[in-house]
Design an enzyme around this catalytic site. Sequence first.
Site, PDB file in Angstrom:
ATOM      1  NE  ARG A  39      -7.657 -24.077  12.193  1.00  0.00           N
ATOM      2  CZ  ARG A  39      -7.301 -23.669  13.403  1.00  0.00           C
ATOM      3  NH1 ARG A  39      -8.227 -23.314  14.280  1.00  0.00           N
ATOM      4  NH2 ARG A  39      -6.017 -23.622  13.735  1.00  0.00           N
TER       5      ARG A  39
ATOM      6  CD  GLU B 286     -10.420 -17.319  10.401  1.00  0.00           C
ATOM      7  OE1 GLU B 286     -11.286 -17.968  10.993  1.00  0.00           O
ATOM      8  OE2 GLU B 286      -9.248 -17.226  10.821  1.00  0.00           O
TER       9      GLU B 286
ATOM     10  CG  HIS C 156      -9.365 -17.589  14.330  1.00  0.00           C
ATOM     11  ND1 HIS C 156      -8.963 -18.254  13.207  1.00  0.00           N
ATOM     12  CD2 HIS C 156      -9.015 -18.396  15.374  1.00  0.00           C
ATOM     13  CE1 HIS C 156      -8.393 -19.407  13.519  1.00  0.00           C
ATOM     14  NE2 HIS C 156      -8.412 -19.514  14.843  1.00  0.00           N
TER      15      HIS C 156
END
Length: 326
Positions: A236, A265, A285
Amino acid sequence: MKVSILDDYFDTLRTLPCFAKLAGHEVTVWNDHEQDTDALAARLAETEVLVLFRERTKIQGALLDKLPKLRLISQRSVYPHIDIAACNRLGIIVSSNQHAGTPSYAAAELTWGLLLAAARQIPQQMAALKAGTWQIGVGSTLRGKTLGVFGYGRIGAEVAKYGRAFGMRVVAWSGADSLARARADGVEVAGSKAAFFATCDVVSLHLRLYPSTRGVVTAEDLAAMKPDAILVNTSRAGLIAPGALEAALRAGRPGAAAVDVFEEEPVLGGNHPLLAMPNVVATPHIGYVSRDEYELQFSDIFDQINAYAAGTPIHVVNPEAMERRR
């Protein structure tokens, strides 16, 4: 039950064997990303069960108040994006199997892929070759170097195995429980956090993001790293103090970074300072984004839906909502 699935960007779930578990439910799949509260409320007005792709969409109280038919949110892993207090108030159950017995091999493999890409400058060399240039620099090998694993959980332990297979010295750092697991696996433990950052050639982050771990990697930690070290973050972005990584890379310590996660995001239009840095390898991601991982995760998610429909909810993370359940 009326089931809505958000953020299935490539309409993948319909092609997986586990999707058959939703037979008998009325399923709507959304392939775009939408975060506007009113727009989400409109498309989810009839939804009884909401299926989430991890943390792609924030589900907050302002939205939940506009979804009177919602009864269950089903997902996997941690849930900082869900307003649990609002779910409790409204009687919406959240089911999330956080303690699956296996690590995310997909995330561990991507971690290693990003590390190799950063060490050998693979994306940069590819871009140069396609632009008509030959070799543009000299990379580094991993054998004989020190891999630092910050957070020795299921994924961190798997990455440690990869490091050993590549002939690296592996050192762990984290909380007491994590370090006890590392010692039990025969992994060396750093003497201190300062020594960990100063001596490792690679630092790979594998912590969950909690209030206690937010910003746990400080500007001082990064400044202590070697000028040829690599920072890898597939966990993260919030684990690193805001702006600290960008500043550290400009200052030359560490010398490179490989990241799969960002503060906000999705990142669209290339609008992030890390993406403009030549010493950064970045992906959008995709740590858990593989067909195999989806099959594993959504099999659990769909089982949670069927258990709820049968009147026996499982993996409930907010038992307070059971008293007010819709």
